[in-house]
Design an enzyme around this catalytic site. Structure first.
Site: not given
Length: 200
Positions: A20-22, A24
């Site tokens: 997920g957003s980790t 990014k």
């Protein structure tokens, strides 16, 4: 040993999951290292973008706040910004940063570990849609919690990924240098903004 759900699997070191957003952080690190952006580079967070006909949405901006810089886009976890940034970074640089961070390797550890995967389909990262999805943490990514723990420490350790150890008393030992000190400092500045916002 044969039970459904593999209850004896050490998921912290062997389990592979969509980060997920980790992820990014990896995209931002690649962009900072390549000199494509700085924390203060102007940025926007569109509600939606279409890449190769695929709709990507982002509704993560906190009430009363708008994205104005790259640091904001990271702090607010803007999917649309990072999808577009991933295209600018490109497959080669994104893959290179993931490798430099040790995400596609099995971390050296006292317990068995797994290699992470950027994709499971040949050519997936070679498409704009696949690269964009990967850049904001979706797509076909598979990483272990241990990989993400190591990623979380790189900015605070001057761009160096350390070998993990079970015992706190173990001496620190470098595994990879992933970022220049300048890029690591810029990444840390973005993290600090995110922490400030999270703290209210």
């Amino acid at each position: 040993r044969t039970a459904e759900g593999s209850p004896l699997l050490n998921r912290a070191t062997l389990g592979l999951y969509t980060p997920g957003s980790t992820f990014k952080t990896v995209t931002l690190a690649a962009a900072l290292e390549a000199g494509l952006v700085t924390p203060d580079t102007p940025a926007e967070c569109p509600v939606e973008v279409f890449i190769d006909g695929v709709r990507i949405v982002s509704n993560n901006e906190p009430p009363g706040r708008t994205t104005q810089t790259v640091a904001d886009a990271y702090a607010y976890s803007c999917n649309t910004f990072f999808a577009q940034l991933g295209l600018e970074v490109g497959e080669k640089r994104l893959r290179g940063m993931a490798e430099a961070l040790g995400l596609t390797s099995a971390p050296p550890f006292e317990l068995p570990t797994s290699k992470g995967r950027l994709s499971t389909t040949d050519g997936f990262l070679g498409t704009d849609a696949g690269l964009a999805a990967t850049a904001f943490g979706q797509g076909e990514l598979q990483l272990s919690p241990l990989h993400l723990a190591l990623l979380a420490g790189v900015a605070l350790n001057d761009g160096v990924v350390e070998k993990p150890h079970l015992m706190r008393s173990a001496q620190p030992e470098a595994w990879h240098r992933a970022l220049s000190p300048k890029a690591a400092a810029d990444l840390e500045a973005c993290w600090e903004l995110g922490a400030t916002i999270a703290a209210g």
